[in-house]
Scaffold this motif. Structure first.
Motif, mmCIF file in Angstrom:
data_model
loop_
_atom_site.group_PDB
_atom_site.id
_atom_site.type_symbol
_atom_site.label_atom_id
_atom_site.label_comp_id
_atom_site.label_asym_id
_atom_site.label_seq_id
_atom_site.Cartn_x
_atom_site.Cartn_y
_atom_site.Cartn_z
ATOM 1 N N PHE B 42 0.892 -1.200 -0.214
ATOM 2 C CA PHE B 42 -0.123 -0.084 0.022
ATOM 3 C C PHE B 42 1.059 1.248 -0.069
ATOM 4 C CE2 PHE B 42 -2.507 3.171 2.551
ATOM 5 C CZ PHE B 42 -3.661 3.255 1.585
ATOM 6 N N ARG B 94 0.771 7.526 4.947
ATOM 7 C CA ARG B 94 -0.378 6.811 5.592
ATOM 8 C C ARG B 94 -0.642 7.575 6.670
ATOM 9 N NH1 ARG B 94 1.870 0.555 5.312
ATOM 10 N NH2 ARG B 94 2.936 0.932 2.976
ATOM 11 N N LEU B 159 13.572 4.112 24.460
ATOM 12 C CA LEU B 159 12.123 4.458 23.674
ATOM 13 C C LEU B 159 12.441 4.402 22.225
ATOM 14 C CD1 LEU B 159 11.329 5.035 26.579
ATOM 15 C CD2 LEU B 159 10.398 7.353 25.678
ATOM 16 N N THR B 163 8.563 2.245 11.492
ATOM 17 C CA THR B 163 7.105 2.681 10.939
ATOM 18 C C THR B 163 5.982 1.734 10.913
ATOM 19 O OG1 THR B 163 8.325 4.292 9.324
ATOM 20 C CG2 THR B 163 6.403 3.223 8.359
ATOM 21 N N ASP B 164 6.369 0.454 10.659
ATOM 22 C CA ASP B 164 5.284 -0.371 10.649
ATOM 23 C C ASP B 164 5.759 -1.791 11.117
ATOM 24 O OD1 ASP B 164 3.172 -2.664 9.630
ATOM 25 O OD2 ASP B 164 2.145 -0.765 9.248
ATOM 26 N N PRO B 165 5.224 -2.585 12.130
ATOM 27 C CA PRO B 165 6.009 -3.651 12.641
ATOM 28 C C PRO B 165 5.649 -4.800 11.779
ATOM 29 C CG PRO B 165 4.048 -3.042 14.034
ATOM 30 C CD PRO B 165 4.167 -1.917 13.146
ATOM 31 N N HIS B 166 4.548 -4.681 11.098
ATOM 32 C CA HIS B 166 3.814 -5.710 10.121
ATOM 33 C C HIS B 166 4.570 -5.667 8.596
ATOM 34 C CE1 HIS B 166 1.863 -6.697 13.890
ATOM 35 N NE2 HIS B 166 1.131 -5.756 13.759
ATOM 36 N N ARG B 182 12.756 -5.333 19.656
ATOM 37 C CA ARG B 182 11.494 -4.762 20.351
ATOM 38 C C ARG B 182 11.335 -5.545 21.700
ATOM 39 N NH1 ARG B 182 6.441 -7.662 18.421
ATOM 40 N NH2 ARG B 182 6.738 -8.696 20.285
ATOM 41 N N LEU B 187 9.872 0.598 25.379
ATOM 42 C CA LEU B 187 8.596 1.142 24.769
ATOM 43 C C LEU B 187 8.846 1.161 23.264
ATOM 44 C CD1 LEU B 187 5.900 2.204 25.099
ATOM 45 C CD2 LEU B 187 6.845 4.346 25.640
ATOM 46 N N ALA B 188 7.953 0.858 22.467
ATOM 47 C CA ALA B 188 7.926 1.054 20.973
ATOM 48 C C ALA B 188 6.863 1.716 20.594
ATOM 49 C CB ALA B 188 8.135 -0.447 20.368
ATOM 50 N N ARG B 189 7.052 2.722 19.479
ATOM 51 C CA ARG B 189 6.092 3.412 18.776
ATOM 52 C C ARG B 189 6.018 3.102 17.284
ATOM 53 N NH1 ARG B 189 2.256 5.547 21.835
ATOM 54 N NH2 ARG B 189 2.699 3.200 22.492
ATOM 55 N N TYR B 190 4.897 3.428 16.586
ATOM 56 C CA TYR B 190 4.943 2.906 15.338
ATOM 57 C C TYR B 190 4.066 4.100 14.626
ATOM 58 C CZ TYR B 190 5.216 -1.463 17.771
ATOM 59 O OH TYR B 190 5.597 -2.519 18.500
ATOM 60 N N GLY B 191 4.589 4.118 13.062
ATOM 61 C CA GLY B 191 3.777 4.645 12.307
ATOM 62 C C GLY B 191 4.145 6.319 12.063
ATOM 63 N N CYS B 192 5.552 6.678 12.694
ATOM 64 C CA CYS B 192 5.643 8.082 12.653
ATOM 65 C C CYS B 192 6.767 8.415 11.484
ATOM 66 C CB CYS B 192 6.147 8.443 14.025
ATOM 67 S SG CYS B 192 4.905 8.192 15.220
#
Lengths: 268, 268
Positions: B42, B94, B159, B163-166, B182, B187-192
């Motif tokens: 995508f 996205r 921290l 971007t996307d773990p999948h 991970r 702590l992990a953050r996604y999508g940034c």
């Protein structure tokens, strides 16, 4: 003359300003963290959260001493009053400590136990998403615009969000329910907490699914999402009551029904 | 007299303003999406991305006609020039289509092939993270402040973001490398996307790991992160060249080394 919820809109904006004034000097600054919940997951509480809740409670006590207050940090005060404020000054503490401006300030108002007014505020960006259950709007320094959810999106084309795909869904049944839903949609976003509910109200996301909300995590968002034309329900389709729980936030009823079916397809 | 990179700071800010002027009316508006990469993941491209890149290229052509340009949307133009701009007006498409204000405008400048100036801009919030490789600062309407990465964090307390773990980690080896990392952190953050690189520069995140970057996804961020005291490397520890690839963005060398070891522990 009885007070109408709309009469309290200027006051909820004042509460947002007071909260932001406490929080913003601490955002992206070095600050003390506490771990409320040692050994049982990661749940930081910042001094900003506590200071902001104290500032909001102070204003409520001054201006509406008969109103009740329920907050994440300082507990319940007259929770059975006619009017009760439900507070979470920093929803999204993980985003906050990571410097990401997608944490929000949640301020909701119950009248006779039902949510009638709510705001999702992001003071660093300068946004307040405000709703009455019948209407909702975004207020910024530039002005106001009405909020409207997106209608008619099928699940296969949906943009969805959840707070954390790994830590929030507990046990195999919830994990399987989430994977079932995620594999049905176009795009999933993570880590946005209540900012994602605001994006449902704004018509940009179609669906948010959360497995374990407290009342202060969701109640302020109900009048915003419903005021924009959306729906907020339990995974089982019932309304969200005063205790939070497993929630689906959706742009319209058809996608809510599709989501509930996808979540249920893997349940025991 | 030869031009110094710092002489081009006002121009890079002008490019950010021109790009934002094209993008902002389209952010959270209904707009056409294209799927560049049908059937293979995508990868939406918005009209905003194209319009902004055209506006930036127009200004470069007017003011610095001898400079080269490399952009995601309109390809390469004199890529071997002494000065070459590397552009991605909307990194994080996205996030953009989801209404989330963590997409960024990436504008980098190469001199004789090496990144010497770069900006990570977020025009909806009104932020430009600007770096020269030696210094970095955040510029907002309120003023400027220096950027400094966080030093001395161990991996177990880090921290981190990706971007996307999948979708981003392809194949079992990359997935295993990501899970290994991970499971080592706080702590992990996604999508940034590149907003996370800015948060490394700002000292709020310790580490970002990305498996498949193009030059325009990372090159603008190198002078920002390195100017704030951080490091940008391949997963194998070498510098990032002109072709992107698997990148680690870290606050300091010790956590970079820990991350590289964790990523390598599962590699074939």
């Amino acid at each position: 003359m009885p007070v109408a919820p709309a009469d309290l809109e200027p006051f909820i904006l004042e509460l947002n300003r007071a909260s932001g004034a406490v929080i913003l000097p601490l955002f992206r600054a070095d600050h003390g963290l506490e771990d409320k919940d040692k050994g049982a997951g990661f749940d930081p509480v910042t001094q900003a959260d506590r200071g902001a809740e104290a500032a909001i409670r102070q204003l409520i006590a001054e201006h509406h001493p008969d109103h009740g207050v329920i907050g994440e940090e300082y507990g319940e005060d007259r929770p059975d009053a006619e009017w009760v404020w439900v507070l979470d000054p920093i929803d999204g503490t993980r985003a906050f400590i990571s410097g990401l401006p997608v944490w929000t300030t949640l301020i909701g108002l119950r009248h006779h136990g039902a949510p009638v007014l709510g705001s999702i505020g992001q003071p660093y960006i300068g946004e307040v998403f405000l709703g009455t259950g019948e209407r909702a709007r975004l207020i910024t320094a530039e002005g106001e615009r009405p909020l409207q959810t997106r209608k008619g999106t099928r699940l296969s084309q949906a943009l969805i969000a959840t707070t954390d795909p790994h830590e929030c869904f507990r046990g195999e049944a919830e994990q399987a329910a989430w994977r079932s839903l995620r594999d049905s949609v176009r795009l999933a976003r993570y880590g946005c907490d209540a900012y994602a509910y605001a994006m449902v109200a704004a018509g940009k996301l179609d669906l948010v699914v959360e497995p374990g909300l407290k009342s202060w995590d969701i109640e302020a968002a109900i009048p915003v999402v419903e005021g924009a034309g959306g729906v907020v329900r339990h995974w089982d389709g019932r309304p969200i009551g005063q205790n939070g729980g497993r929630a689906v936030i959706a742009g319209d009823e058809p996608i809510l029904a599709e989501a509930i079916a996808a979540l249920a397809s893997t349940s025991p």
